[in-house]
Write an enzyme that holds these catalytic residues in place. Structure first.
Site, PDB file in Angstrom:
ATOM      1  N   HIS A   1      -7.926   5.421   6.868  1.00  0.00           N
ATOM      2  CA  HIS A   1      -9.199   5.159   6.207  1.00  0.00           C
ATOM      3  C   HIS A   1      -9.342   3.645   6.066  1.00  0.00           C
ATOM      4  O   HIS A   1      -8.401   2.904   6.341  1.00  0.00           O
ATOM      5  CB  HIS A   1      -9.275   5.826   4.820  1.00  0.00           C
TER       6      HIS A   1
ATOM      7  N   HIS B   1      -1.685   1.309   6.664  1.00  0.00           N
ATOM      8  CA  HIS B   1      -2.193   2.433   7.455  1.00  0.00           C
ATOM      9  C   HIS B   1      -3.333   1.959   8.351  1.00  0.00           C
ATOM     10  O   HIS B   1      -3.868   0.859   8.181  1.00  0.00           O
ATOM     11  CB  HIS B   1      -2.706   3.545   6.532  1.00  0.00           C
TER      12      HIS B   1
ATOM     13  N   ASP C   1       0.863  -1.183   0.000  1.00  0.00           N
ATOM     14  CA  ASP C   1       0.000   0.000   0.000  1.00  0.00           C
ATOM     15  C   ASP C   1       0.900   1.234   0.000  1.00  0.00           C
ATOM     16  O   ASP C   1       2.129   1.119  -0.006  1.00  0.00           O
ATOM     17  CB  ASP C   1      -0.932  -0.038   1.208  1.00  0.00           C
TER      18      ASP C   1
END
Length: 291
Positions: free
Chosen positions: A127, A116, A20
């Site tokens: 998110h 994250h 990511d």
């Protein structure tokens, strides 16, 4: 279903990297990680270098094959001509298994690079998959985001997550799922779009040595794992009641309330179904991944 992976006989050879971008060294806001951002091209270089550090470390630790999946946004963020020459790359979208495309029981370890925290957490660029379109998610009534979904799906396939890099909040979230997973903080969250950064050279060295040591430890244990059996229930609360309404047309999907749907399945099937949810939501909302 959510217990830790159980060890069995075997050694580590094939390593899978889910890459990511929000948790990559040095990146802190929209302009770093989205194609329309003014610093996106520089962010792509940073992402590729973090992944290269992980690949190098995995090979030093005993891996003989490494597959990298570009798992961020457009899924074309990694730079193929700058990627480690040993690594194979899965690139582009749509992918049926999204962030885990190409992962199967033939792999022995998963490395999560640049991850994250989930929606609502105070972490850098936090998110859950689609940002503001997804307000909350629960797996068996436990709050979950990308870290938990990837961990649980890999465990169900019998492939343990052994390393995660990202900000300190992402590392802490991984520890909530399995404290035995090695973590490498490359930045410390100050707010959602601000962080104290680890120097890039130091961060990549930490990723490299972390990956090397994680693969080596797993290999020395003789370390394959048994798949974690059973089903799980995923609930997703959408910003838009329209999305929830359309998803009710899928067999097995039911409503918890006007904006929250749920479905139950074996974990790999659940992950694939959720990827379908996101594709439907994207056609209905025409929104960027997060604000």
């Amino acid at each position: 279903m959510m217990g830790l992976c159980r060890e069995t006989e075997g050694g580590y050879v094939k390593v899978y990297v889910s890459a990511d971008m929000e948790g990559v060294t040095g990146l802190v806001d929209f302009h770093d990680v989205q194609p329309t951002g003014r610093d996106y091209e520089a962010g792509r270089v940073m992402m590729t270098e973090d992944v290269n550090a992980a690949v190098s470390g995995a090979l030093e630790g005993g891996a003989t094959e490494v597959l990298v999946n570009d798992a961020h946004g457009p899924m074309r963020s990694l730079l193929p001509d700058r990627l480690h020459p040993v690594a194979e790359l899965v690139r582009g979208k749509a992918k049926p298994m999204s962030m885990l495309e190409g992962l199967d029981a033939g792999f022995e370890a998963v490395l999560c690079i640049g991850f994250h925290t989930r929606s609502g957490a105070l972490g850098v660029l936090s998110h859950s998959f689609m940002g503001h379109e997804i307000e909350d998610m629960w797996l068996d009534d436990r709050p979950v985001g990308e870290i938990g979904m990837v961990y649980a799906t890999a465990a169900a396939l019998g492939v343990p997550v052994i390393l995660l890099s990202g900000d300190d909040a992402a590392c802490a979230e991984m520890a909530e799922w399995n404290a035995k997973v090695a973590t490498v903080p490359v930045k410390w969250a100050i707010d959602r779009f601000a962080a104290k950064l680890r120097p890039a050279v130091q961060a990549r060295e930490a990723i490299r040595t972390g990956a090397r040591d994680a693969v080596r430890r797993a290999k020395n244990k003789g370390g394959k794992v048994k798949p974690v059996p059973g089903t799980a229930t995923l609930a997703v609360r959408w910003q838009s009641a329209s999305v929830a309404s359309h998803l009710l047309g899928i067999p097995g999907v039911t409503a918890r309330d006007g904006r929250t749907i749920q479905t139950t399945a074996a974990m790999p099937d659940l992950f694939r179904q959720f990827a379908l949810f996101m594709r439907i939501a994207s056609t209905l909302t025409h929104q960027p991944p997060y604000c």
